[in-house]
Design a protein around this motif. Structure first.
Motif, PDB file in Angstrom:
ATOM      1  N   ILE A 138      -1.114   4.054 -13.622  1.00  0.00           N
ATOM      2  CA  ILE A 138      -0.695   4.517 -12.205  1.00  0.00           C
ATOM      3  C   ILE A 138      -2.112   3.909 -11.478  1.00  0.00           C
ATOM      4  O   ILE A 138      -1.250   3.030 -10.420  1.00  0.00           O
ATOM      5  N   ALA A 139      -3.087   3.576 -11.880  1.00  0.00           N
ATOM      6  CA  ALA A 139      -3.473   2.446 -10.768  1.00  0.00           C
ATOM      7  C   ALA A 139      -3.764   1.054 -11.284  1.00  0.00           C
ATOM      8  O   ALA A 139      -3.683   0.054 -10.452  1.00  0.00           O
ATOM      9  N   TYR A 157      -0.945   0.149  -9.218  1.00  0.00           N
ATOM     10  CA  TYR A 157      -1.608  -0.085  -7.371  1.00  0.00           C
ATOM     11  C   TYR A 157      -1.864  -1.620  -7.526  1.00  0.00           C
ATOM     12  O   TYR A 157      -2.084  -2.095  -6.640  1.00  0.00           O
ATOM     13  N   VAL A 158      -2.619  -1.804  -8.521  1.00  0.00           N
ATOM     14  CA  VAL A 158      -3.313  -2.933  -8.444  1.00  0.00           C
ATOM     15  C   VAL A 158      -2.409  -4.053  -8.556  1.00  0.00           C
ATOM     16  O   VAL A 158      -2.777  -5.232  -7.733  1.00  0.00           O
ATOM     17  N   LEU A 194       0.707  -0.833  -0.304  1.00  0.00           N
ATOM     18  CA  LEU A 194      -0.068  -0.289   0.162  1.00  0.00           C
ATOM     19  C   LEU A 194       0.854   0.928   0.432  1.00  0.00           C
ATOM     20  O   LEU A 194       0.525   2.038  -1.089  1.00  0.00           O
ATOM     21  N   THR A 195       1.763   0.748   0.342  1.00  0.00           N
ATOM     22  CA  THR A 195       2.823   2.842   1.129  1.00  0.00           C
ATOM     23  C   THR A 195       3.686   2.742  -0.824  1.00  0.00           C
ATOM     24  O   THR A 195       3.407   3.588  -0.905  1.00  0.00           O
ATOM     25  N   TRP A 224       0.865   4.214  -2.401  1.00  0.00           N
ATOM     26  CA  TRP A 224       0.317   5.405  -2.587  1.00  0.00           C
ATOM     27  C   TRP A 224       1.402   6.761  -3.102  1.00  0.00           C
ATOM     28  O   TRP A 224       1.377   7.684  -2.992  1.00  0.00           O
TER      29      TRP A 224
END
Lengths: 295, 319, 671
Positions: free
Chosen positions: B289-290, B293-294, B245-246, B249
């Protein structure tokens, strides 16, 4: 039989008092709360105590060093740095102070609702929440701000909307925890309506998690707000704002480091204050914060 | 086990699909389109018609979504509005530069965070813990642009060790980004280390209080063997997800840092594209970017699954 | 005292040991007060006491270990002449798990989740045995078979979570044996295990002690378990030793008022009296006055008792007792105080369960499409029971028997797969709580196992009681207060409890509030789900007594679920025995507990322990844990000691009816 009970539940005020004294019992909590309250006080009385008008420009003072008249010197337009620093948090506190409760409210309600609904509806919602969270906050905010402008009538709903989404997650998880417990099952078995169960059994237990979450959201929102200002998408000049002041003074920091340092101290002390308070609050309420990810 | 993996993969794919819809709908809702942005004041009458015809903007939203999403799946992100360049080409170098930042921060930050977090937990409430934990709160909460500006002030303006601004062009060889890249990496590392460290610390403290840690002590296992054999494997498992998550982020935080340092990465490109209303580029970057993240979260889930015997083996007993 | 005064033959010795924590005021608050005791080689002693008595702290202190926050105030603990609290870490590491080993309370949580069983035992070998590394895996297998685990080589490859509670406990024993200990400390090693599993583990421990000559310190609240394994028994109360003597002296005719009260509060299979409750609660640490710690709850206390703390002295029976009136303790009776009356129940049916089947498994889309949804075996099946008005029906069985599942279904929280439930007038009771009428809801109330979970921690007792009163009777204002206070009186709590939060009450008081909340509805039927299992035994007796009073006053029916056969016997008019969600036997209590029983009932009854050193259980079946019912035939087929043959595996057993509605489902014909 005559019943002479003193039927009094501990008053709201008394319970709030206990909570505050629990927070202040830790040095970090006491420091944090002092910082937060100090900033709030400053936001209210700031305009009455500052030495100069924040728009007053004096070409003779441009980038001047600290002096008896101007303790922190002046910026590149000759405006008093102390005055602008003291007033630099008002806009941020106003916007985030309204947006935070809104975010916790809508995120909390949606989270509780779907946490209770469970099943497929809940699954679908969590995917949507995930999808929103996978986009960087700055992108989401910027797209709206660029389109609709940077007034507080845009910033408040935008911040409240996007920062309510992670609250959904927290509220939903807290709801799941509480619903699994026997006292909710007991209320269901008695035949209470869904509304009563939510109001009497669920909310008092989810509230703590939301309170801590709210404090955290506030700090993240301030961070977002000042970052936007810094990037030039927030408060419009000549309103004094820490983020904007740092951006403006950055080019001159070799001549006048106080121009960036003063607003930095202002902004950092508020955000650290909030975080210390949130930590102490979480400990006082028995919720550990460090386990949570920054999303 | 396999079923769980497939389920996670499926959920990840659904999330990316939903993101693409959110991005598309979000951009659709904005007033104006690529042509009005591109033509600016001349956006009227025949000129506008022709432009829309050329770019296929006259078609229905559904068709355009299918077209865009379909191309994206094949790696074709479309063309930019300004200058009509292939977005994949534009993005390539920028993505590489951002990954340089992120990997630099991860390479330093993750080991540092694990080390400091464990140390702070093992010497809980001792001086080292107080110093580490307090620094972490500062590093974590102060906005990136503040810490970045502070580092520039100290290391560039006052000490003059490293340049405070990156002037290298986006497509330069990676080596040319040194030493300018060091300060941005330092800022990212600071924030990232603080977040992970706090999680590691509290996870280790929790594990130290577990029944099996007590049992190991009462079994006569020497202290450092308890730490390495019994505590750490259990304490670090839940931190995998927080690390992910970091990292995810960071991709949002990197935008500000790239702007401060004028670093030619994906984040600054995103800001520029939004300011210029170059919608195809904005859409493409958002999607990239999404997806990162996934993927990062997915990787963390799979890693946790592989490392945790509770998830790896069949559940014999429920609850 | 110093270790020099410890005589050489004392193997384990505690000298005048006080342990405490620093309280809010900054002073030390003792949890153990001036404890002295010795254990000789090969001896097994029992440490008995209720929660908070300090027995576990004492056991851990013998290893020189203190939980975080605790400190030694004075005194010492030594093992074979070695002073434990002043020992260097290195030397402690050699002793712990080697010569002196611990078997922990909850093995499931005491085994490291990320290490395989074999690796954890091998670790103990590496640290404490002289065996070469190459011989370790063979030794691990040997140890696992020594604790009678089937298929040891497979087990050693498993992770802790893949084993059942009983298996985990055996692994913990094997791990302790790896260091070839001379003394073994056991901290509630069988708490939370099923009755047959517990009996098997205790037999194993007895055998091991005999084979190896180990000394054992057995910590437990369960006098039955203590009676089975210990030569000498020490009773603890509020952090001090109140009685010490041979197992016979302490368990037959205890010489201390607390020990007598404790013994009288235990429900026993052979005693049909209602167990006698011990009123009050032990003083919190730091709240003990100058006198005897037990003075507030003692029925023979005099003024002198609150003035001076009694010394531990030789009592009339030979045991050492801490009582000013040791010669008068005989005034405290050891048997329950009243017979649960044989009640004449009307023939009116209050609830009729017809062929009830319940399943937790929800068929997924795939199974629905392929029609496989009905193939899974139901968790609970074929339950047909008619409950009479005012009757108490006991449901017994081990974990996984489906007894709580049935309660949840009756409460409307878990809709059945098929089958029906009818109420008194023959009208069907809707399966889901949402579909039931207000009066149906009011008539059936449920009390949960753990009051910490079933009472909302954010509500005061007044708010908790107001819920049913407002919902069913629309009470408000003064009427509401009056009725709430009246309910609290009924459950022997005062009206002053109304303002308190659950966290300010003791476990027993909380459960009384839960009982009061159920009775606030003036129900016809109360569902009791293991409601005494989270309570100390003396508190349990009080709750049982309360339930008995309330059903007399209100003519209420109970469905009483418990894993404890003695507790069920106390209250039940009729008992149903369940295995894997199927009925094995149902009938009047005296018949089910009598001579003619289902093989499973016999196994259960045989495993129940009595607090009597001469009593030994009968173990007729293994204690394997089954996770799901067999696909066909008798549910008990796999463990049955009286199995006939293939017919048990293939055909559902027929019902055999005896007198008074006593029914057994079994293929055997020789009852």
């Amino acid at each position: 039989m005559t019943v002479t009970t003193s039927y009094r539940r501990p008053g709201r005020l008394a319970r709030f008092g206990t909570l505050i004294s629990d927070i202040v019992a830790r040095p970090s909590g006491a420091i944090g709360l002092t910082l937060v309250l100090g900033h709030l006080l400053l936001a209210f009385i700031g305009p009455f105590i500052v030495p100069y008008d924040f728009t007053e420009m004096n070409s003779g003072l441009m980038l001047s060093k600290p002096s008896a008249a101007h303790w922190l010197g002046a910026d590149h337009l000759g405006r008093d740095t102390l005055t602008r620093t003291l007033l630099g948090g008002r806009e941020a506190i106003l916007v985030t102070g309204i947006a935070t409760p809104l975010a916790v409210l809508w995120g909390g309600l949606v989270g509780i609702f779907f946490g209770l609904a469970g099943g497929r509806v809940d699954e679908v919602l969590m995917r949507v929440v995930d999808a929103f969270l996978s986009l960087p906050w700055i992108l989401k905010m910027l797209v709206l701000i660029v389109t609709f402008g940077t007034g507080i009538e845009v910033l408040i709903p935008t911040l409240a909307f996007f920062y309510g989404i992670p609250v959904i997650r927290i509220a939903r998880a807290a709801t799941h925890d509480v619903v699994a417990r026997d006292f909710v099952q007991a209320a269901r078995a008695r035949g209470h309506s869904r509304g009563t169960i939510i109001r009497r059994e669920l909310l008092p237990n989810v509230r703590d998690a939301l309170l801590v979450e709210g404090a955290m959201r506030w700090s993240w929102m301030l961070l977002a707000f000042s970052s936007l200002s810094f990037l030039g998408f927030g408060v419009s000049p000549p309103t004094p704002d820490w983020g904007l002041m740092i951006a403006d003074a950055r080019g001159f920091m070799s001549f006048s480091p106080l121009g960036v340092l003063a607003p930095m101290v202002g902004l950092s002390s508020l955000i650290i204050g909030i975080n210390l308070t949130a930590d102490a609050l979480a400990k006082a309420l028995g919720i550990d914060r460090a386990q949570k990810a920054p999303v | 086990m396999l079923a769980m993996l497939l389920r996670r993969l499926g959920l990840g794919a659904i999330t990316v699909w939903l993101v693409s819809i959110i991005i598309f709908v979000g951009v659709e809702m904005l007033p104006g389109d690529t042509c009005t942005a591109f033509l600016e004041r001349e956006a009227q009458g025949k000129l506008l018609e022709n432009c829309r015809e050329d770019l296929g903007l006259n078609r229905s939203a559904l068709v355009r979504y299918a077209d865009w999403a379909g191309s994206a799946v094949r790696g074709d992100l479309g063309v930019s509005a300004n200058g009509q360049k292939q977005i994949s080409e534009l993005v390539g170098y920028r993505l590489r530069n951002t990954l340089l930042l992120a990997s630099g921060a991860m390479l330093v930050g993750i080991p540092l965070a694990l080390f400091l977090g464990v140390v702070a937990a093992l010497w809980r409430d001792k001086l080292v813990d107080i110093v580490v934990s307090t620094t972490a709160i500062f590093a974590m909460t102060i906005p990136e642009f503040v810490s970045a500006t502070l580092l520039i002030l100290v290391f560039s303006v006052w000490l003059g060790w490293v340049p405070g601004i990156v002037l290298t062009s986006a497509d330069a060889p990676l080596i040319e980004f040194f030493p300018e890249v060091l300060l941005p990496i330092a800022v990212l590392t600071l924030v990232m280390t603080a977040h992970i460290l706090r999680t590691v610390r509290s996870s280790v403290i929790e594990t130290l209080a577990s029944d099996y840690a007590q049992m190991a002590t009462l079994k006569g296992v020497p202290y450092w063997q308890i730490v390495f054999r019994h505590i750490l494997p259990n304490a670090l498992l839940p931190t995998i997800n927080v690390v992910a998550l970091t990292i995810a982020w960071l991709l949002g935080g990197v935008v500000v840092i790239e702007t401060v340092f004028n670093y030619p990465g994906l984040g600054r490109m995103m800001i520029d594209s939004i300011s210029d209303r170059d919608l195809p580029v904005t859409q493409a970057i958002a999607l990239i970017i999404a997806s990162v993240y996934v993927v990062v979260n997915l990787a963390a889930d799979i890693l946790t699954m592989l490392a945790n015997p509770r998830l790896r083996t069949v559940h014999m007993r429920k609850g | 005292m110093t270790s020099a005064e410890t005589t050489e033959r004392d193997f384990l010795a505690i000298n005048d040991l006080s342990i405490g924590f620093r309280g809010r005021a900054g002073t030390m608050v003792p949890v153990l007060r001036n404890i002295s005791l010795t254990v000789q080689k090969g001896e097994s002693i029992g440490l008995v006491g209720e929660s908070g008595s300090g027995k576990s702290t004492l056991a851990l202190a013998m290893m020189g270990y203190l939980k975080t926050g605790l400190k030694v105030i004075e005194g010492s603990a030594s093992f074979d002449g070695i002073e434990m609290f002043t020992q260097a870490r290195k030397s402690l590491e050699t002793i712990r798990g080697g010569r002196l080993a611990l078997i922990p309370q909850n093995s499931g949580q005491s085994l490291t989740p990320t290490l395989r069983i074999g690796a954890q035992i091998a670790e103990a070998l590496r640290l404490h045995s002289s065996l070469p590394e190459t011989a370790h895996s063979a030794r691990v297998t040997e140890l696992l078979s020594q604790v009678r685990l089937p298929d040891p080589s497979t087990i050693s490859e498993r992770y802790p979570h893949e084993l059942s509670g009983g298996q985990q406990q055996r692994v913990a024993i094997a791990m302790a044996l790896a260091g070839e200990p001379e003394a073994l400390l056991l901290d509630e090693p069988t708490t939370g295990l099923d009755v047959t599993t517990q009996a098997h583990i205790l037999e194993l421990l007895r055998d091991l002690a005999r084979e190896t000559g180990m000394a054992m310190v057995y910590v437990s609240h369960d006098l039955g378990a203590i009676a089975r394994v210990c030569d000498r028994v020490i009773v603890m109360y509020a952090g001090e030793v109140v009685l010490e003597g041979s197992a016979k002296q302490v368990l037959r005719d205890p010489g201390h008022p607390y020990a007598r009260g404790l013994l009288a509060s235990i429900p026993q299979l052979k005693d049909t009296h209602l167990p006698r409750a011990l009123d009050g609660r032990p003083p919190a640490p730091g709240q003990v006055g100058n006198g005897c710690a037990f003075v507030d709850r003692c029925v023979i206390a005099t003024e002198n008792c609150s003035a001076a703390r009694p010394e531990l002295t030789q009592g009339p029976s030979g045991a050492k007792t801490r009582c000013h009136h040791a010669e008068r303790v005989n005034e405290i009776p050891l048997i329950g105080h009243r017979e649960v009356s044989q009640r004449n129940l009307p023939e009116t049916i209050s609830l009729n369960l017809d062929d009830l089947a319940i399943s937790y498994a929800r068929p997924n889309l795939f199974e629905k499409l392929t029609g496989r949804e009905n193939q899974a075996t139901a968790t609970v099946d074929a339950i047909t029971i008619a409950l009479r008005k005012g009757e108490t029906l006991g449901l017994v069985g081990e974990s996984g028997s489906g007894k709580s599942t049935i309660l949840k279904s009756l409460a409307g929280l878990l809709p059945p797969l098929h089958g029906s439930v009818d109420v008194a007038d023959g009208t069907p009771l809707p399966a889901r709580v949402e579909d039931r009428s207000a009066s149906q809801l009011r008539q059936i109330q449920m009390i949960f196992q753990n009051p910490d979970e079933s009472l909302n921690p954010r509500q005061t007792i007044a708010q908790i009681l107001a819920q049913p009163l407002k919902l069913y009777f629309g009470l408000s204002g003064e009427a509401l207060n009056e009725r709430s206070a009246q309910l609290l009186e009924q459950v022997r709590l005062g009206a002053h409890y109304l303002d308190r939060l659950p966290s300010q009450l003791s476990g027993g008081e909380k459960q009384r509030v839960a009982v009061a909340r159920a009775f606030a509805a003036e129900p016809d039927l109360v569902l009791c789900d293991e409601i005494t299992s989270a309570l100390d035994v003396s508190v349990q007796a009080a709750v049982l007594e309360l339930l008995d009073d309330l059903r007399r006053e209100n003519d209420t029916s109970y469905v009483f679920v418990s894993h404890d056969l003695a507790v069920v016997r106390v209250l039940s008019d009729r008992v149903a025995v369940l295995y894997q969600g199927r009925l094995c036997e149902i009938g009047p209590t005296k018949d089910v507990y009598g001579e003619t029983s289902h093989p499973y009932t016999e196994v259960l009854l045989g495993a129940v322990l009595e607090p009597d050193p001469d009593f030994s259980p009968t173990l007729s079946a293994n204690d394997a844990v089954e996770l799901s019912p067999p696909k066909a035939g008798c549910p008990f087929q796999r463990r049955c000691p009286k199995r006939i043959g293939d017919v048990c595996d293939t055909v559902i057993p027929p019902r055999r009816d005896f007198a008074d509605g006593h029914t057994i489902w079994c293929h055997r014909e020789d009852f």
